[in-house]
Design a protein around this motif. Structure first.
Motif, PDB file in Angstrom:
ATOM      1  N   UNK A   1       0.844  -1.201   0.000  1.00  0.00           N
ATOM      2  CA  UNK A   1       0.000   0.000   0.000  1.00  0.00           C
ATOM      3  C   UNK A   1       0.873   1.242   0.000  1.00  0.00           C
ATOM      4  N   UNK A   2       0.296   2.355  -0.410  1.00  0.00           N
ATOM      5  CA  UNK A   2       1.059   3.588  -0.613  1.00  0.00           C
ATOM      6  C   UNK A   2       1.700   4.086   0.680  1.00  0.00           C
ATOM      7  N   UNK A   3       2.849   4.731   0.504  1.00  0.00           N
ATOM      8  CA  UNK A   3       3.539   5.393   1.599  1.00  0.00           C
ATOM      9  C   UNK A   3       3.137   6.861   1.572  1.00  0.00           C
ATOM     10  N   UNK A   4       3.092   7.495   2.738  1.00  0.00           N
ATOM     11  CA  UNK A   4       2.761   8.915   2.792  1.00  0.00           C
ATOM     12  C   UNK A   4       3.561   9.597   3.892  1.00  0.00           C
ATOM     13  N   UNK A   5       4.249  10.665   3.530  1.00  0.00           N
ATOM     14  CA  UNK A   5       5.107  11.341   4.506  1.00  0.00           C
ATOM     15  C   UNK A   5       4.311  12.053   5.593  1.00  0.00           C
ATOM     16  N   UNK A   6       3.027  12.283   5.365  1.00  0.00           N
ATOM     17  CA  UNK A   6       2.214  12.949   6.382  1.00  0.00           C
ATOM     18  C   UNK A   6       1.397  11.968   7.217  1.00  0.00           C
ATOM     19  N   UNK A   7       1.545  10.674   6.952  1.00  0.00           N
ATOM     20  CA  UNK A   7       0.800   9.663   7.701  1.00  0.00           C
ATOM     21  C   UNK A   7       1.684   9.052   8.775  1.00  0.00           C
ATOM     22  N   UNK A   8       1.065   8.585   9.818  1.00  0.00           N
ATOM     23  CA  UNK A   8       1.771   7.858  10.862  1.00  0.00           C
ATOM     24  C   UNK A   8       1.116   6.470  10.964  1.00  0.00           C
ATOM     25  N   UNK A   9       1.320   5.656   9.916  1.00  0.00           N
ATOM     26  CA  UNK A   9       0.678   4.352   9.834  1.00  0.00           C
ATOM     27  C   UNK A   9       1.700   3.268   9.557  1.00  0.00           C
ATOM     28  N   UNK A  10       1.325   2.047   9.841  1.00  0.00           N
ATOM     29  CA  UNK A  10       2.167   0.885   9.568  1.00  0.00           C
ATOM     30  C   UNK A  10       2.186   0.648   8.057  1.00  0.00           C
ATOM     31  N   UNK A  11       3.342   0.274   7.519  1.00  0.00           N
ATOM     32  CA  UNK A  11       3.443  -0.078   6.097  1.00  0.00           C
ATOM     33  C   UNK A  11       2.759  -1.435   5.906  1.00  0.00           C
ATOM     34  N   UNK A  12       1.806  -1.493   4.986  1.00  0.00           N
ATOM     35  CA  UNK A  12       0.944  -2.666   4.817  1.00  0.00           C
ATOM     36  C   UNK A  12       1.214  -3.343   3.479  1.00  0.00           C
ATOM     37  N   UNK A  13       1.249  -4.680   3.504  1.00  0.00           N
ATOM     38  CA  UNK A  13       1.275  -5.454   2.271  1.00  0.00           C
ATOM     39  C   UNK A  13      -0.036  -6.218   2.152  1.00  0.00           C
ATOM     40  N   UNK A  14      -0.531  -6.291   0.917  1.00  0.00           N
ATOM     41  CA  UNK A  14      -1.757  -7.031   0.638  1.00  0.00           C
ATOM     42  C   UNK A  14      -1.394  -8.187  -0.274  1.00  0.00           C
ATOM     43  N   UNK A  15      -1.815  -9.393   0.111  1.00  0.00           N
ATOM     44  CA  UNK A  15      -1.560 -10.575  -0.693  1.00  0.00           C
ATOM     45  C   UNK A  15      -2.914 -11.133  -1.110  1.00  0.00           C
ATOM     46  N   UNK A  16      -3.072 -11.353  -2.409  1.00  0.00           N
ATOM     47  CA  UNK A  16      -4.325 -11.852  -2.966  1.00  0.00           C
ATOM     48  C   UNK A  16      -4.078 -13.277  -3.456  1.00  0.00           C
ATOM     49  N   UNK A  17      -4.986 -14.174  -3.096  1.00  0.00           N
ATOM     50  CA  UNK A  17      -4.854 -15.588  -3.444  1.00  0.00           C
ATOM     51  C   UNK A  17      -6.004 -16.041  -4.326  1.00  0.00           C
ATOM     52  N   UNK A  18      -5.681 -16.839  -5.323  1.00  0.00           N
ATOM     53  CA  UNK A  18      -6.684 -17.555  -6.097  1.00  0.00           C
ATOM     54  C   UNK A  18      -6.763 -18.955  -5.495  1.00  0.00           C
ATOM     55  N   UNK A  19      -7.904 -19.611  -5.615  1.00  0.00           N
ATOM     56  CA  UNK A  19      -8.046 -20.966  -5.065  1.00  0.00           C
ATOM     57  C   UNK A  19      -9.075 -21.729  -5.875  1.00  0.00           C
ATOM     58  N   UNK A  20      -9.056 -23.043  -5.736  1.00  0.00           N
ATOM     59  CA  UNK A  20      -9.945 -23.904  -6.513  1.00  0.00           C
ATOM     60  C   UNK A  20     -11.360 -23.884  -5.997  1.00  0.00           C
TER      61      UNK A  20
END
Length: 156
Positions: free
Chosen positions: A131-150
């Protein structure tokens, strides 16, 4: 809803305490996530018009479809087994075959007991986003993982 569920205070269950397991049920590494979404099933239908009958259109079932499963968490280190799996799938140019795994998502109660559960069979990562970084935010750096499944099914 059973009387036992009502008495135990687990109906309706809260959605903030959950755990995720990848592959073998005994794996406990890399299972902390901020958010899980995409737990859904929908029957796809085909519209069929009957000749001579103008009052309605038949809706015939074609099959069950599932959206991708999405998980969000703080960015993990390169030593994370999940990061290694994502790197292998996303960065190896399909030199190796994609390893699929079962993913299990469990909703927990306040006593750390499983009250609901879902299995997502033969899953593999199809998107890995930071997810985007922002110099004015005080948030945790987040990763999003998307899975396909049967397929998916409710197991608890």
């Amino acid at each position: 809803m059973t009387d036992n569920e009502q008495l135990a205070g687990i109906y309706p269950p809260s959605a903030f305490y959950f755990k995720v397991k990848f592959g073998d049920c005994n794996e406990t590494v890399d299972t902390s996530f901020q958010e899980v979404s995409g737990i859904s099933s929908e029957i796809e239908v085909e519209s069929v018009i009957e000749g001579g009958e103008n009052r309605f259109v038949h809706q015939l079932p074609k099959g069950v479809k599932h959206p991708n499963l999405e998980m969000k968490r703080g960015i993990a280190s390169l030593t994370s087994p999940l990061v290694k799996w994502c790197k292998t799938v996303m960065e190896m140019d399909f030199i190796e075959s994609i390893e699929s795994k079962a993913i299990r998502v469990f909703l927990m109660n306040e006593n750390k007991e499983v009250i609901r559960g879902w299995l997502f069979d033969s899953a593999y990562p199809v998107k890995w986003e930071i997810e985007s970084f922002g110099s004015t935010k005080n948030e945790v750096a987040i990763e999003k993982i998307v899975f396909s499944y049967t397929f998916s099914k409710r197991i608890v």
